[in-house]
Enzyme design. Structure first.
Site, mmCIF file in Angstrom:
data_model
loop_
_atom_site.group_PDB
_atom_site.id
_atom_site.type_symbol
_atom_site.label_atom_id
_atom_site.label_comp_id
_atom_site.label_asym_id
_atom_site.label_seq_id
_atom_site.Cartn_x
_atom_site.Cartn_y
_atom_site.Cartn_z
ATOM 1 C CG ASP A 40 -4.798 -10.172 3.211
ATOM 2 O OD1 ASP A 40 -4.331 -10.802 2.255
ATOM 3 O OD2 ASP A 40 -4.577 -8.964 3.422
ATOM 4 C CG HIS A 72 -1.985 -1.038 1.193
ATOM 5 N ND1 HIS A 72 -2.875 -1.178 0.153
ATOM 6 C CD2 HIS A 72 -2.289 -2.030 2.080
ATOM 7 C CE1 HIS A 72 -3.687 -2.209 0.398
ATOM 8 N NE2 HIS A 72 -3.344 -2.745 1.562
ATOM 9 C CG ASP A 111 -2.494 -8.389 0.687
ATOM 10 O OD1 ASP A 111 -1.867 -8.755 1.696
ATOM 11 O OD2 ASP A 111 -3.516 -7.670 0.733
ATOM 12 C CG HIS A 164 -6.331 -5.358 1.495
ATOM 13 N ND1 HIS A 164 -5.823 -6.243 2.417
ATOM 14 C CD2 HIS A 164 -7.479 -4.880 2.012
ATOM 15 C CE1 HIS A 164 -6.637 -6.297 3.472
ATOM 16 N NE2 HIS A 164 -7.653 -5.482 3.243
#
Ligand code: SP5
Ligand code: ZN
Length: 359
Positions: A295, A170, A206, A208
């Site tokens: 995740d 991120h 991931d 996200h």
């Protein structure tokens, strides 16, 4: 398989994060990396090695030096305020509409604030990203882990794993975000391009969207970014990760986002993976950086996919079947009881070893 680990991550010892204004227990905690390390050791098929120091230069090839400086200065500045504070979390962020109507030049000339709270907003995106005394050193350690993992692969390993913590995807050129401070995978990709002169692919698995990695290579034709993730219409980072983000300039067509619905399970995920792998196979290059998150697991406390432990073995196997060298770097994954088993499953698959049959 060689796995790079450093205890330097222990210094980033966060306990709380902020979610919609409420203080809640942190998800991105020390125990994550420790449980993966323990599982790798228990498996017996991994050789743990420490990282070597790579300094600031490869970091500043990707990040604004101001971000690196802010991370270094943040905790000392908090301490100078002499207010008891467990962590630095911003409450004010620059938002685009604040600058509406102003020219790019005028906006670009706005000075970085002096107050540490203002600086945390200036260099940040969200309130779930606490900075503590050891954050800067831990983030630098994670970069060294990533670059050492790359060194192993450039030195002849077909695949190597970097147990990066804090994660990185991120973090953009000038912004920390989403439990990430420095973008380990992007720094490794840039170093790989410089070392090999080849094109490099980043495969982000991931849960996200890796908005930071996408931003860093948005206009780059030599780094292809592909990501499977929860649709940003419902999932953090909310404002990026849509399918129509394909890159611009030299990077046009070199960004592939595959947003997926809530409840995405093993089969639908493998179909999406096939698309990303085909796109990588279509492009030249011998090296793939994998941003690996667990995740996507069905019991992850902050996510909504439904993957199972055995499928990680199959995913690792399929990524390895690209026939390219793999630099596998840890990103997220917050279900502590299964993190280690999921990592071992994935990495055994990528290493051509059998999966572990579980009762
Ligand atoms: C690297 C990585 O996986 N970063 C994830 C950042 C997610 N940030 C938003 C967290 C939202 C937490 N929601 C808590 C819901 C509790 N039920
Ligand atoms: Zn994630």
């Amino acid at each position: 398989m060689k796995a790079v680990y450093t205890p330097r991550h222990l210094a980033h010892d966060v306990t709380r994060e902020t979610f919609l204004g409420e203080s809640i227990p942190a998800h991105e905690v020390v125990a994550r990396a420790e449980s993966i390390r323990a599982a790798l050791e228990a498996d017996g098929g991994f050789e743990l090695v420490g990282p070597t120091e790579h300094g600031r230069e490869p970091i500043e090839a990707v990040h604004d030096p101001g971000l690196v400086r802010f991370l270094e200065e943040a905790w000392p500045a908090v301490e100078r305020e002499r207010v008891a504070r467990g962590a630095l979390i911003a409450d004010t962020y620059p938002s685009r509409p604040m600058f509406e109507g102003m020219s790019d030049a005028v906006v670009a000339a706005r000075p970085e604030p002096e107050a540490i709270g203002g600086r945390a907003g200036w260099w940040g995106l969200d309130t779930a990203n606490p900075i503590v005394a050891g954050t800067s050193d831990a983030a630098r350690g994670a970069v060294d882990v990533a670059l050492t993992t790359l060194d192993l692969v450039l030195g002849g390993e077909r695949v190597a794993y970097g147990l990066c913590r804090p994660p990185g995807h991120h973090a953009a050129r000038s912004m920390a975000a989403g439990y990430c401070f420095l973008n380990n995978a992007a720094i490794a990709a840039e170093a790989a391009v410089r070392a090999t002169g080849e094109r490099v692919a980043i495969l982000d698995l991931d849960f996200h969207h890796g908005n930071g990695t996408q931003q860093i290579f948005w206009r780059r034709g030599d780094v292809f970014y592909a990501s499977l993730h929860g649709d940003p219409r419902r999932i953090y980072p909310f404002f990026l990760g849509h399918a129509d983000e394909v890159g611009e300039g030299a990077g046009a067509g070199e960004n592939l986002n595959v947003p997926l619905p809530a409840g995405t399970g093993d089969e639908a995920y493998l179909e999406a993976l096939e698309r990303a792998l085909a796109a990588i196979a279509d492009r030249p290059g011998s090296l793939v950086i994998v941003s690996l998150g667990f995740d996507t697991y069905r019991d992850d406390p902050i996510c909504d996919f439904a993957l199972t432990t055995p499928i990680y073995h199959e995913i690792g196997r399929q990524v390895a079947s690209l026939g390219r060298r793999l630099v596998v770097l840890q990103e997220g994954g917050y279900h502590l009881p299964t993190l280690g088993a999921n990592a071992v499953s994935w990495l055994r698959g990528a290493d051509g070893r059998a999966g572990v049959s579980r009762p």
